[in-house]
Motif scaffolding. Structure first.
Motif, PDB file in Angstrom:
ATOM      1  N   UNK A  75       0.822  -1.205   0.000  1.00 12.85           N
ATOM      2  CA  UNK A  75       0.000   0.000   0.000  1.00 12.85           C
ATOM      3  C   UNK A  75       0.862   1.263   0.000  1.00 12.85           C
ATOM      4  N   UNK A  76       1.975   1.247   0.729  1.00 14.58           N
ATOM      5  CA  UNK A  76       2.862   2.406   0.779  1.00 14.58           C
ATOM      6  C   UNK A  76       3.537   2.683  -0.561  1.00 14.58           C
ATOM      7  N   UNK A  77       3.949   1.618  -1.226  1.00  7.46           N
ATOM      8  CA  UNK A  77       4.742   1.764  -2.448  1.00  7.46           C
ATOM      9  C   UNK A  77       3.913   1.802  -3.715  1.00  7.46           C
ATOM     10  N   UNK A  78       2.647   1.338  -3.639  1.00 13.15           N
ATOM     11  CA  UNK A  78       1.833   1.221  -4.844  1.00 13.15           C
ATOM     12  C   UNK A  78       2.211   0.027  -5.698  1.00 13.15           C
ATOM     13  N   UNK A  79       3.039  -0.841  -5.174  1.00  8.58           N
ATOM     14  CA  UNK A  79       3.438  -2.041  -5.911  1.00  8.58           C
ATOM     15  C   UNK A  79       2.378  -3.121  -5.757  1.00  8.58           C
ATOM     16  N   UNK A  80       2.260  -4.009  -6.739  1.00  9.72           N
ATOM     17  CA  UNK A  80       1.234  -5.047  -6.657  1.00  9.72           C
ATOM     18  C   UNK A  80       1.518  -6.040  -5.539  1.00  9.72           C
ATOM     19  N   UNK A  81       0.443  -6.504  -4.945  1.00 11.80           N
ATOM     20  CA  UNK A  81       0.565  -7.521  -3.905  1.00 11.80           C
ATOM     21  C   UNK A  81       0.943  -8.861  -4.512  1.00 11.80           C
TER      22      UNK A  81
END
Length: 289
Positions: free
Chosen positions: A227-233
């Motif tokens: 959530x912090x980085x905007x990277x996919x889970x």
């Protein structure tokens, strides 16, 4: 004051570099000569090779000229290599403070219960049993010589270049889910703070849990990092079918919630990163993650 470090790994190096101004000299070991030379060039530390097949002949003289000793090297198959080879030199030296970096793994599985330093160590894995034996060896040395030996039981270590953010950025993250599983963590900067506080207030025979305030399921931490980085889970992986090393699988076999009150009350430590939320936020803009 002169510092000697057996095992200049991630945590010990962070401490030695952060606190460098307080030491007249820093001498330290890694297992390979080539790596010792590289780290010496990077840090200015006097590096020695020490390991299963190496033992620089300058180490005995170094120890005679040491005031503070930090031991981060893990025990080998036949016990603590540092004690086996250099116990006498350490005993005869002027060293007054010795810190031994251990693991909360020595407590074994506590079925998710809250524990502190008063709980008996009941390690399950061979690795943790070796750590407890090493702890006992160092504490015995302190009792025999009058040197202030302190044991620091560390939770899962993270920091720059070694965090859930790093793994997400490298595409190496897994969201492993095991019902009811929680882990404590500790930011490498807070370990350094604790060691510095202990040097200022040594207590012979002390054992400290060095850990954060909030034991948390591992997947929750990864979700927060994403959530912090905007990277996919990464996808959810069930623990039973996850591809894990034997060491990682044994790590998941233990479940406990660890209190850190003693470092606060006795050493006056105030954690800069009391939970994973502050820790990950602090790493968000770090190039290493």
């Amino acid at each position: 004051m002169n510092l000697f470090v057996f095992g200049l790994g991630y945590t010990a190096r962070h401490f030695a570099e952060r606190e460098r101004a307080r030491f007249a000299t820093v001498r330290a070991t890694v297992t390979e000569e080539a790596r010792a030379e590289a780290i010496a060039a990077e840090t200015g530390f006097a590096m020695r090779a020490f390991g299963p097949d190496t033992d620089d002949d300058r180490i005995a003289g170094d120890l005679a000229d040491t005031d503070l000793l930090l031991v981060s090297a893990p025990p080998g198959r036949e016990g603590d290599t540092v004690l086996a080879r250099h116990r006498e030199a350490i005993a005869e030296s002027r060293i007054g403070w010795i810190g031994y970096l251990s693991t909360i793994g020595v407590y074994g599985d506590q079925n998710g219960g809250w524990i502190d330093e008063s709980v008996a160590a009941l390690p399950k894995s061979g690795r943790s049993k070796g750590r407890l034996e090493a702890e006992e060896g160092w504490l015995a040395l302190g009792a025999e010589t009058g040197k202030a030996v302190q044991v620091f039981r560390l939770s899962g270590i993270y920091g720059p270049g070694r965090s859930p953010i790093t793994k997400l950025r490298e595409g190496k993250s897994q969201r492993i889910v095991k019902e009811g599983q929680v882990f404590n963590r500790i930011h490498v900067a807070d370990i350094a703070t604790t060691l510095a506080a202990s040097i200022a207030r040594p207590r012979a025979g002390a054992i400290y849990n060095v850990t954060d305030d909030e034991p948390t399921p591992p997947q929750t931490v990864i979700e927060h990092a994403a959530a912090l980085t905007g990277l996919p889970l990464p996808p959810v992986v069930d623990f039973e079918t996850a591809e894990l090393s034997p060491m990682a699988r044994s790590f998941y076999g233990e479940n406990k919630r660890v209190r850190n009150r003693l470092i606060r009350d006795e050493l006056g430590v105030q954690l800069a990163f009391p939970t994973y939320r502050e820790g990950l936020a602090g790493l968000l803009d770090d190039a290493k993650g």
